[in-house]
Structures are given as C-alpha cells and as structure tokens.
Design an enzyme around this catalytic site. Sequence first.
Site, PDB file in Angstrom:
ATOM      1  N   ASP A 250      48.433  22.886  -6.359  1.00 20.40           N
ATOM      2  CA  ASP A 250      49.231  23.812  -5.550  1.00 20.40           C
ATOM      3  C   ASP A 250      50.194  23.053  -4.639  1.00 20.40           C
ATOM      4  O   ASP A 250      51.076  23.661  -4.033  1.00 20.40           O
ATOM      5  CB  ASP A 250      48.335  24.734  -4.715  1.00 20.40           C
ATOM      6  CG  ASP A 250      47.320  23.962  -3.891  1.00 20.40           C
ATOM      7  OD1 ASP A 250      46.560  23.171  -4.474  1.00 20.40           O
ATOM      8  OD2 ASP A 250      47.290  24.138  -2.664  1.00 20.40           O
ATOM      9  N   ASN A 251      50.033  21.749  -4.542  1.00 18.50           N
ATOM     10  CA  ASN A 251      50.928  20.938  -3.729  1.00 18.50           C
ATOM     11  C   ASN A 251      51.859  20.102  -4.598  1.00 18.50           C
ATOM     12  O   ASN A 251      52.392  19.085  -4.142  1.00 18.50           O
ATOM     13  CB  ASN A 251      50.128  20.028  -2.794  1.00 18.50           C
ATOM     14  CG  ASN A 251      49.394  20.830  -1.725  1.00 18.50           C
ATOM     15  OD1 ASN A 251      49.782  21.951  -1.408  1.00 18.50           O
ATOM     16  ND2 ASN A 251      48.329  20.264  -1.189  1.00 18.50           N
TER      17      ASN A 251
HETATM   18  P1  AMP Z   1      47.133  23.080   1.913  1.00 21.33           P
HETATM   19  O1  AMP Z   1      45.875  22.300   1.922  1.00 21.33           O
HETATM   20  O2  AMP Z   1      47.910  22.993   3.169  1.00 21.33           O
HETATM   21  O3  AMP Z   1      47.987  22.784   0.726  1.00 21.33           O
HETATM   22  O4  AMP Z   1      46.697  24.629   1.802  1.00 21.33           O
HETATM   23  C1  AMP Z   1      45.846  25.092   0.786  1.00 21.33           C
HETATM   24  C2  AMP Z   1      45.674  26.582   0.886  1.00 21.33           C
HETATM   25  O5  AMP Z   1      45.034  26.948   2.114  1.00 21.33           O
HETATM   26  C3  AMP Z   1      46.963  27.383   0.847  1.00 21.33           C
HETATM   27  O6  AMP Z   1      46.704  28.569   0.158  1.00 21.33           O
HETATM   28  C4  AMP Z   1      47.228  27.639   2.307  1.00 21.33           C
HETATM   29  O7  AMP Z   1      48.049  28.768   2.495  1.00 21.33           O
HETATM   30  C5  AMP Z   1      45.829  27.868   2.846  1.00 21.33           C
HETATM   31  N1  AMP Z   1      45.724  27.582   4.279  1.00 21.33           N
HETATM   32  C6  AMP Z   1      45.716  26.375   4.870  1.00 21.33           C
HETATM   33  N2  AMP Z   1      45.615  26.485   6.209  1.00 21.33           N
HETATM   34  C7  AMP Z   1      45.590  27.795   6.488  1.00 21.33           C
HETATM   35  C8  AMP Z   1      45.495  28.564   7.703  1.00 21.33           C
HETATM   36  N3  AMP Z   1      45.443  27.982   8.898  1.00 21.33           N
HETATM   37  N4  AMP Z   1      45.468  29.904   7.583  1.00 21.33           N
HETATM   38  C9  AMP Z   1      45.520  30.511   6.382  1.00 21.33           C
HETATM   39  N5  AMP Z   1      45.607  29.842   5.217  1.00 21.33           N
HETATM   40  C10 AMP Z   1      45.642  28.512   5.260  1.00 21.33           C
HETATM   41 MG    MG Z   2      49.685  23.414   0.114  1.00 21.04          MG
END
Ligand code: AMP
Ligand code: MG
Length: 491
Positions: A250-251
């Site tokens: 997803d990244n």
């Molecule tokens: P990331 O690890 O930043 O790539 O995020 C992975 C997933 O977790 C994505 O779907 C983000 O939208 C969700 N996510 C991360 N942090 C938050 C947060 N504080 N509130 C809601 N969703 C989050």
């Molecule tokens: Mg992400």
Amino acid sequence: MSGPFAFDTSYAGLPERFYARQAPARVSAPRVLRVNRALAETLGVDPARLAGEEGAAMLAGNALPEGATPMALAYAGHQFGNFVPQLGDGRALLLGEVVGRDGLRRDIQLKGSGPTPFSRRGDGRAALGPVLREYLVSEAMHAMGIPATRALAAVATGEEVYRETPLPGAVLTRVAASHLRVGTFQYFAARRDAEALRKLADYTIGRHYPELRGAERPALALFEAVMGRQARLIAGWMGVGFIHGVMNTDNMTLSGETIDFGPCAFMDAFHPATVFSSIDQQGRYAYANQPGIAQWNLARLAEAMLTLFDDDVDRGVALANESLAKFAGLFGDAWGATLRAKLGLAGSEEGDRALADGLLDTMQVGHADFTLTFRRLSEAAAEPARLADVRPLFADPMTFDDWAARWSARLARESVTPAARASAMRRVNPWIVPRNHRVEEALAAAQTGDMAPFDRLFEAVTHPWDDQPANADLAAPPAVVDREYRTFCGT
Ligand code: AMP
Ligand code: MG
C-alpha cells in the site's frame, strides 16, 4: 473570489466504490507553520493566500476550498507480508486534482484531517513531528532528483493527538502525481471486481503512461512500465543511502514516486543490513533488501492484475512470470548506472560493477560514512591529493588505499576531464542528506515552538549539491553512531 485551487478532479469520475466521500474534521486553532512557495507557484496557487487565515482554515480542513471533492481512497495491501483486504485512507483525504503551470496533473491531499470510513481503530489524526518529518524528507528527496510526493504545507491544529503521550497535532498537505498504489489493484482483485480492475488499469495508463494506450496488451505493458519505474526508484534511493522503512504494497505507487515517509531514514556508516524502523524487527525492509522487496511487491501487483493480462488464466500467469523475470535486469541496470555515476565513470567497462562493489565492501568493513565517502571522492576526482580526505573515513585507511589505486587506474581510461568528472559527481553525490540526529533535533525544537532549526535544515537539505561551509555541522555524521536509533511511524 474563487480558488485558491483550480480543481479538475478526474478520480471523481471513477465509480463510487473507488472511494468514500468524506468531509474533513474541524480543528480548534489552525495555524500555518510552513508553505512551500515554489511548489504553490508550480501548481498555479497563490502562496500568500495559503499562508493567510483563509489558507490555514482550508489546509486544516475547517473550510473546503471551492471545487474540492474530499474523498478517502480505497486500497488494500500487504503489510509486512500479510494481506489486508481493506486499508484505504484512514487519515487522509484527496481534496482534488490540479493541473499545474507545467501541465502536470497532481493530487492535493490532506493528511491528518480526521477519521474516514477506512480509519479502523485509528483516530485519523497526525502529530506535528511526523508531519514535519515528511515535509522535510520528501522535499529533500525531490531536491535530489528522486521521484517523491511533495509537501505543500504544514499546519498546526491547536489540538493534541494521543500516541504514547499527548502530542501536538498537525495536518500535512501532500502533493502527488497520484495516490494510486499497488494496493489499489489488490483492493479490487480481492473483491474479484473485474470491471473495476479494467477501469483502474485504463485510468492508470491514461494518467501516468499514456504512451501505452495503443499497446498490444496494455495491462501487461502497464505492469512492465511500473516495474521499470520502481527499479529506477529503488536504485535512486540506494544511491543516497535511503531506507524507506515500510515498503508495504500500500506504500508503493504506480507512478513511481516515493510515498509515505513514516519510518524512513538515511544511513550514516554504510552497512547493507541497516534498518531503522522500530516495527521492522526482522529487518524485512533493510537497505539491501529493498530491491528484493520491490520485486516481491511487484509479484503481488502481477497477481492482482492477472485477469487483465489474458482471458486464459494459465496464459496470464505465464505472461506475468515472463515479465517479472525482467525485474532483476531492470534493477541491475539502474543500480549499475547509479554506481557508475557515483564513481564518476562516464563510460562503461566489464569490471565497473566489481569496482563499485569493492568500494561498498571496503566501506562496510571500515564503517565508512556513506554520504561523506562519495562526496569526498567527488573532490578527489578533480584533485587526486584529496584522496587524503577520504582515507580517514575508513577504520583501516590502507584498505581504502588499495581500492583507490584500482579506481585511479580505471579513471585513467576515461576520456572526460577531471574537472568535468568532478562536477558531474557533485550532481549525484549529495553534500548533505537529512541525517537522523539532525532531523530529530529539528523536530524536537519545533515541538517547543522553535522552527529555526527546522528552517535551517530544510534550506540545507533542499540544496543538496552545493558546498555549504556554514552548514558543516548539519552535514557531519553523529559523533557516536547510534546503532540503536529507531524511527517510528506515527503520522
Ligand atoms: P501507513 O503505515 O502510514 O502506510 O498506514 C497504513 C494504514 O493505516 C493506512 O490505511 C492508513 O490510512 C492507516 N492509518 C495509519 N495511521 C492512522 C490513523 N492515525 N488513523 C487512521 N488510520 C490510520
Ligand atoms: Mg501508507
């Protein structure tokens, strides 16, 4: 008065199941911390309007700019190898797209703008530290010529977010070629939504690879084009000692831009197994694992796209495997070219890769600083006497001397003048990168309201090719290399 964004949002033309319409949450006391003036101008947006009260309200989510169609995008993803069929924007909203003065279409996204239908247990918020970190590092990457999402603004919300402790809240305005991810295909593949997969492939080609429209197998051509961009991107990262830290599917973008600067970091002393992220205990996303992980992620993309490759499943699988097998060559070529440029080699010879690997091995054994080694080699390329400045970077300088003799012999077979070589090397070997200890210092000061260290570091790392004697302290490695340094991804 209209604007400040001239939205023209193509994503809103995709079926409703691609996103969830969602308004941003209100915050109590929005305050603009920084606006990226140069980027605003590229987007055709008046930076003064963003920096004022109206801008603060819009960039914090309190007021919607005219024409905005805020939506949280749907996507899935493999997180540390485990498939999650629904992730999506849990703390981000696409406000819309803007076609810039350069003719390029870009997404304008708020990150940290409150809960969405994809938030799961998250609060939808972002803390100041990670917002400023992304602002700084994404702009540094862009300045180094590495494709990356950009940062248009950072605003403080005046509210606290709760992580392990209460932290000041903030919202980042992120600008991206798009927010299409490997995980976007995975989302629809997991739902066996053939129509959505087709629409997504067409949309991605139209937006990022229009030259593939007439291809015999457009979806397969798209897959290979994404592979090519990712191969070059990872080589670009590794060329500046960058470790993304959380290369979940997803990244990984379909545009080939770096996205999500959560636990990323730059290496000081060179070691291929370097990993900084606190949540990456197995070292899955370590420096030297990045090409292998990119290939793994691309295999997941191929799986998600399989039905688009051919109506016959077996034929689709065969085509996917044939394409995937090209990744090693694509990355090898990109990395080989990166290394040749870093060593100042304009031509190409059989032994060049071994020469480069010889240096990396010597650096690893000698705990040599990655950035300083290559930058000082750039100086030595013009003036061999300056090899004396490279030697002390190695625990055992004699091992470097052996390597330097091989390098000098190789350079003697080049037709480029030493001055031209050195100047080319100074354009690929940064004088400064955002080192962890300096980033942490700048963020800590910002938390107390002092933005001066952030501004100074930002200015320095967004001019990475220039010699900046006044910023020598910012370019230097930490006095003691902190092997326990950890980054956290609490954006
Ligand atoms: P990331 O690890 O930043 O790539 O995020 C992975 C997933 O977790 C994505 O779907 C983000 O939208 C969700 N996510 C991360 N942090 C938050 C947060 N504080 N509130 C809601 N969703 C989050
Ligand atoms: Mg992400």
